[in-house]
Write a protein that holds these residues in place. Structure first.
Motif, short mmCIF file in Angstrom:
data_model
loop_
_atom_site.label_atom_id
_atom_site.label_comp_id
_atom_site.label_asym_id
_atom_site.label_seq_id
_atom_site.Cartn_x
_atom_site.Cartn_y
_atom_site.Cartn_z
N GLU A 84 0.84 -1.21 0.00
CA GLU A 84 0.00 0.00 0.00
C GLU A 84 0.87 1.25 0.00
OE1 GLU A 84 -4.05 -1.73 2.12
OE2 GLU A 84 -2.63 -0.59 3.33
N LEU A 85 1.89 1.24 0.82
CA LEU A 85 2.81 2.39 0.86
C LEU A 85 3.49 2.56 -0.50
CD1 LEU A 85 5.20 3.82 3.35
CD2 LEU A 85 6.27 2.71 1.41
N ASN A 86 3.97 1.44 -1.05
CA ASN A 86 4.65 1.51 -2.35
C ASN A 86 3.72 2.11 -3.41
OD1 ASN A 86 6.86 0.34 -1.21
ND2 ASN A 86 6.51 -1.70 -2.07
N ALA A 87 2.45 1.71 -3.39
CA ALA A 87 1.50 2.19 -4.40
C ALA A 87 1.26 3.69 -4.27
CB ALA A 87 0.19 1.43 -4.28
N ILE A 88 1.41 4.22 -3.06
CA ILE A 88 1.22 5.66 -2.86
C ILE A 88 2.49 6.44 -3.22
CG2 ILE A 88 0.91 7.45 -1.07
CD1 ILE A 88 -0.97 5.43 0.37
N VAL A 89 3.62 5.95 -2.72
CA VAL A 89 4.85 6.75 -2.81
C VAL A 89 5.62 6.58 -4.13
CG1 VAL A 89 7.08 7.21 -1.68
CG2 VAL A 89 5.07 6.69 -0.29
N HIS A 90 5.65 5.33 -4.64
CA HIS A 90 6.55 5.09 -5.77
C HIS A 90 6.18 5.78 -7.08
CE1 HIS A 90 8.57 1.61 -3.47
NE2 HIS A 90 8.74 2.78 -2.94
N PRO A 91 4.88 5.90 -7.41
CA PRO A 91 4.58 6.67 -8.64
C PRO A 91 5.06 8.12 -8.52
CG PRO A 91 2.68 5.37 -7.95
CD PRO A 91 3.68 5.29 -6.84
N ALA A 92 4.97 8.70 -7.32
CA ALA A 92 5.42 10.08 -7.13
C ALA A 92 6.95 10.16 -7.25
CB ALA A 92 4.96 10.60 -5.77
N VAL A 93 7.64 9.15 -6.72
CA VAL A 93 9.11 9.13 -6.82
C VAL A 93 9.50 9.03 -8.29
CG1 VAL A 93 11.22 7.81 -6.29
CG2 VAL A 93 9.47 8.12 -4.52
N ARG A 94 8.85 8.13 -9.00
CA ARG A 94 9.18 7.92 -10.42
C ARG A 94 8.96 9.18 -11.25
NH1 ARG A 94 9.37 3.03 -13.58
NH2 ARG A 94 8.97 3.48 -15.74
N GLU A 95 7.86 9.85 -10.96
CA GLU A 95 7.55 11.09 -11.69
C GLU A 95 8.65 12.13 -11.44
OE1 GLU A 95 3.58 12.55 -10.91
OE2 GLU A 95 4.23 14.53 -11.62
N TYR A 96 9.06 12.25 -10.18
CA TYR A 96 10.12 13.21 -9.83
C TYR A 96 11.42 12.84 -10.55
CZ TYR A 96 13.60 15.73 -7.09
OH TYR A 96 14.66 16.52 -6.71
N VAL A 97 11.75 11.55 -10.53
CA VAL A 97 13.00 11.09 -11.16
C VAL A 97 12.98 11.40 -12.66
CG1 VAL A 97 14.28 8.98 -11.81
CG2 VAL A 97 13.55 9.32 -9.44
N LEU A 98 11.86 11.13 -13.30
CA LEU A 98 11.74 11.41 -14.74
C LEU A 98 11.91 12.90 -15.04
CD1 LEU A 98 8.97 9.07 -16.12
CD2 LEU A 98 11.28 9.37 -17.02
N GLN A 99 11.30 13.73 -14.19
CA GLN A 99 11.43 15.19 -14.38
C GLN A 99 12.89 15.61 -14.27
OE1 GLN A 99 9.07 16.91 -11.29
NE2 GLN A 99 7.13 16.63 -12.40
N GLN A 100 13.58 15.04 -13.27
CA GLN A 100 14.99 15.40 -13.06
C GLN A 100 15.84 14.93 -14.24
OE1 GLN A 100 16.19 17.34 -10.46
NE2 GLN A 100 13.98 17.59 -10.27
N LYS A 101 15.55 13.72 -14.72
CA LYS A 101 16.31 13.19 -15.85
C LYS A 101 16.15 14.13 -17.06
CE LYS A 101 16.62 9.37 -19.05
NZ LYS A 101 15.83 8.40 -19.82
N GLU A 102 14.92 14.52 -17.33
CA GLU A 102 14.67 15.39 -18.48
C GLU A 102 15.35 16.75 -18.29
OE1 GLU A 102 10.57 13.06 -19.38
OE2 GLU A 102 10.41 15.18 -18.86
N ALA A 103 15.29 17.27 -17.06
CA ALA A 103 15.91 18.57 -16.79
C ALA A 103 17.43 18.49 -16.97
CB ALA A 103 15.57 19.03 -15.37
N GLU A 104 18.03 17.40 -16.51
CA GLU A 104 19.50 17.25 -16.64
C GLU A 104 19.88 17.05 -18.11
OE1 GLU A 104 21.43 18.13 -14.50
OE2 GLU A 104 20.71 17.67 -12.52
#
Ligand SMILES: CC(C)(COP(=O)(O)OP(=O)(O)OC[C@H]1O[C@@H](n2cnc3c(N)ncnc32)[C@H](O)[C@@H]1O)[C@@H](O)C(=O)NCCC(=O)NCCS
Ligand SMILES: Nc1ncnc2c1ncn2[C@@H]1O[C@H](COP(=O)(O)OP(=O)(O)OP(=O)(O)O)[C@@H](O)[C@H]1O
Length: 201
Positions: A84-104
């Motif tokens: 349950e925690l993974n389902a809440i937190v991990h999509p948000a982490v992934r979205e942040y990571v993708l944004q950072q990758k694109e920005a870099e």
């Protein structure tokens, strides 16, 4: 810019390797657990969702923020709660990571972006990373180091081990393996060799 994901079981020694990488010019290291931590601060969407899902659980500090030790006890002793925690937190982490990758990528200043995540494989980061690295340390060594440095009990270590992948699974998905069973110096030498071999530098 290449994007690599680094993973390995609890206490494998990822922190020291990542600190070494982060000290090198042109490399940026992101830690999924730290990102998750920021995304779970009071007032965030994740915090609110966790509050609803984990109603009745004693997982808060007196100031209202999450109590990591309590949260760890809950999620490592109950698979459903962890999912349950993974389902809440991990999509948000992934979205942040993708944004950072694109920005870099746009900024064009790095030659290497690194993401460390416990659940790199389970969360399919192979889809966005150019390759995955596995930090290999035997369970025996990890257990001894975690007991000595963090004062973990055998039962706590057992619970975390049970929630993570087996050595075979990590090896199956990761092209580069760094063995951290010897001294840290030997490990950092292997890390440098891997950087050269993979022609990052
Ligand atoms: C569970 C928490 C409170 C434990 O914190 P603490 O600093 O005490 O951890 P500890 O040093 O004992 O390490 C725990 C180990 O479990 C790993 N881990 C963390 N979260 C998870 C998870 N959801 N599932 C499996 N392993 C996990 C950590 O990376 C680490 O290898 C913390 O890791 C956390 O807030 N986890 C939820 C966010 C998350 O999923 N982070 C990992 C992103 S990939
Ligand atoms: N080669 C080594 N020899 C001896 N001790 C080591 C070695 N590498 C790491 N350690 C120690 O093992 C412990 C666990 O290492 P570390 O915290 O880096 O693991 P980690 O993989 O980052 O853990 P986590 O999964 O919790 O993020 C630390 O106390 C660290 O100092």
């Amino acid at each position: 810019m290449r994007f690599i994901g680094i993973t390995g079981g609890v206490g494998a020694g990822k922190s020291a390797i990542l600190a070494h990488l982060a000290s090198k010019p042109g490399i940026r290291v992101m830690l999924a657990d730290e990102i998750a931590h920021d995304l779970m601060q009071p007032g965030t969407e994740c915090f609110q969702k966790l509050k609803e899902k984990f109603a009745g659980e004693d997982i808060y500090q007196p100031d209202g923020s999450l109590d990591r030790a309590q949260l760890a006890t809950v999620i490592f002793s109950d698979d459903r709660k962890r999912e349950e925690l993974n389902a809440i937190v991990h999509p948000a982490v992934r979205e942040y990571v993708l944004q950072q990758k694109e920005a870099e990528e746009r900024a064009g200043k790095l030659f290497l972006l690194v993401l460390e995540a416990a659940l790199l494989i389970e969360e399919h980061y192979d889809e966005i990373c150019d390759e995955l690295w596995y930090i290999y340390t035997t369970e025996e060594n990890r257990r001894a180091r975690l007991k000595a440095s963090r004062g973990y009990s055998d039962a706590h270590v057992d619970r975390i081990f049970a929630s993570q992948l087996s050595e075979e699974e990590y090896r199956r998905h990761c092209r580069v393996v760094i063995d951290n069973n010897g001294t840290l110096e030997e490990t950092l030498t292997q890390t440098e060799e891997a950087l050269r071999r993979e022609a990052y530098e």
